[in-house]
Design a protein around this motif. Sequence first.
Motif, PDB file in Angstrom:
ATOM      1  N   UNK A  90       0.984  -1.316  -0.147  1.00  0.00           N
ATOM      2  CA  UNK A  90      -0.064   0.057   0.121  1.00  0.00           C
ATOM      3  C   UNK A  90       0.997   1.230  -0.157  1.00  0.00           C
ATOM      4  N   UNK A  91       1.911   1.147   0.782  1.00  0.00           N
ATOM      5  CA  UNK A  91       2.768   2.303   0.948  1.00  0.00           C
ATOM      6  C   UNK A  91       3.501   2.846  -0.565  1.00  0.00           C
ATOM      7  N   UNK A  92       3.872   1.392  -0.948  1.00  0.00           N
ATOM      8  CA  UNK A  92       4.532   1.732  -2.457  1.00  0.00           C
ATOM      9  C   UNK A  92       3.651   2.616  -3.516  1.00  0.00           C
ATOM     10  N   UNK A  93       2.228   2.437  -3.262  1.00  0.00           N
ATOM     11  CA  UNK A  93       1.227   2.809  -4.186  1.00  0.00           C
ATOM     12  C   UNK A  93       0.465   3.853  -3.758  1.00  0.00           C
ATOM     13  N   UNK A  94       0.971   4.690  -2.523  1.00  0.00           N
ATOM     14  CA  UNK A  94       0.092   5.740  -1.939  1.00  0.00           C
ATOM     15  C   UNK A  94      -1.073   5.212  -1.527  1.00  0.00           C
ATOM     16  N   UNK A  95      -1.315   4.028  -1.278  1.00  0.00           N
ATOM     17  CA  UNK A  95      -2.894   3.608  -0.947  1.00  0.00           C
ATOM     18  C   UNK A  95      -3.178   3.467   0.430  1.00  0.00           C
ATOM     19  N   UNK A  96      -2.039   3.616   1.336  1.00  0.00           N
ATOM     20  CA  UNK A  96      -2.264   3.593   2.897  1.00  0.00           C
ATOM     21  C   UNK A  96      -3.438   4.351   3.336  1.00  0.00           C
ATOM     22  N   UNK A  97      -4.261   3.833   4.213  1.00  0.00           N
ATOM     23  CA  UNK A  97      -5.310   4.645   4.759  1.00  0.00           C
ATOM     24  C   UNK A  97      -4.915   6.146   5.148  1.00  0.00           C
ATOM     25  N   UNK A  98      -5.606   7.184   4.802  1.00  0.00           N
ATOM     26  CA  UNK A  98      -5.035   8.552   5.515  1.00  0.00           C
ATOM     27  C   UNK A  98      -6.427   9.284   5.619  1.00  0.00           C
ATOM     28  N   UNK A  99      -6.065  10.363   6.177  1.00  0.00           N
ATOM     29  CA  UNK A  99      -7.460  11.127   6.619  1.00  0.00           C
ATOM     30  C   UNK A  99      -7.024  12.714   6.139  1.00  0.00           C
ATOM     31  N   UNK A 100      -7.464  13.046   4.956  1.00  0.00           N
ATOM     32  CA  UNK A 100      -6.875  14.055   4.356  1.00  0.00           C
ATOM     33  C   UNK A 100      -7.695  15.321   4.290  1.00  0.00           C
ATOM     34  N   UNK A 101      -8.824  15.361   4.943  1.00  0.00           N
ATOM     35  CA  UNK A 101      -9.496  16.664   5.047  1.00  0.00           C
ATOM     36  C   UNK A 101      -9.029  17.860   5.134  1.00  0.00           C
ATOM     37  N   UNK A 102      -8.084  18.012   5.988  1.00  0.00           N
ATOM     38  CA  UNK A 102      -7.359  19.284   6.322  1.00  0.00           C
ATOM     39  C   UNK A 102      -6.068  19.483   5.281  1.00  0.00           C
ATOM     40  N   UNK A 103      -5.483  18.421   5.073  1.00  0.00           N
ATOM     41  CA  UNK A 103      -4.322  18.459   4.192  1.00  0.00           C
ATOM     42  C   UNK A 103      -4.561  18.767   2.717  1.00  0.00           C
ATOM     43  N   UNK A 104      -5.700  18.241   2.290  1.00  0.00           N
ATOM     44  CA  UNK A 104      -6.098  18.491   1.056  1.00  0.00           C
ATOM     45  C   UNK A 104      -6.810  20.011   0.915  1.00  0.00           C
ATOM     46  N   UNK A 105      -7.006  20.845   1.895  1.00  0.00           N
ATOM     47  CA  UNK A 105      -7.414  22.257   1.862  1.00  0.00           C
ATOM     48  C   UNK A 105      -6.090  23.175   1.372  1.00  0.00           C
TER      49      UNK A 105
END
Length: 190
Positions: A90-105
């Motif tokens: 998953x880490x190789x593909x950037x597919x690890x679970x993430x919470x990106x609500x703030x960082x996506x802003x």
Amino acid sequence: MTDSKATAGPGPAASPALRRPVLPKAPPAPPLLAAFGALVDWVVVAIGAVMIVLVFSNVVLHIFGKDMAVVTEFAELLMVWVTFLSGACAARRGAQMTITEFIDMLGGKARERADAAVDLVAIGMLVLLFWYGINLVIVGWGNELTVLQIPMSFQYLGMPVGVAAILVWTLYDLWLILQGKTRAQRWPKE
């Protein structure tokens, strides 16, 4: 007179499903890293295949009122390995679970700095997990798995090995960020 190609019917060229790769596409990486990633991917596939056979065997045994503890214990051992190695996939593909609500802003350089900060925190946590995983392996070497009668450390070893593989991909991602690569460049959609 008919054309033999027109009447031959659908073949492999007509069916894209037959040419679909077994593994999901991975982002570009240097050859050595790509080979390492492919190795981890195929190890996960192999472990998964063995686990399928073990679970199926266990189900069949239970139908006949039998139980083989060795099947269950070996499947448990493999579960630890496949869990941590799958994290590396998953880490190789950037597919690890993430919470990106703030960082996506965030946009532009602020987003890349935030991504780098997240990678640094993850690297710190991974180093700790690796350290404690190695210590767990060392301490557990004297204990044996009940049925398999092999050192319990073989099961524990899946943690530091998998975490080390995740660490490789997280460090590579941080290196790409420091090279000025955007998130879209690091993790292309297709």
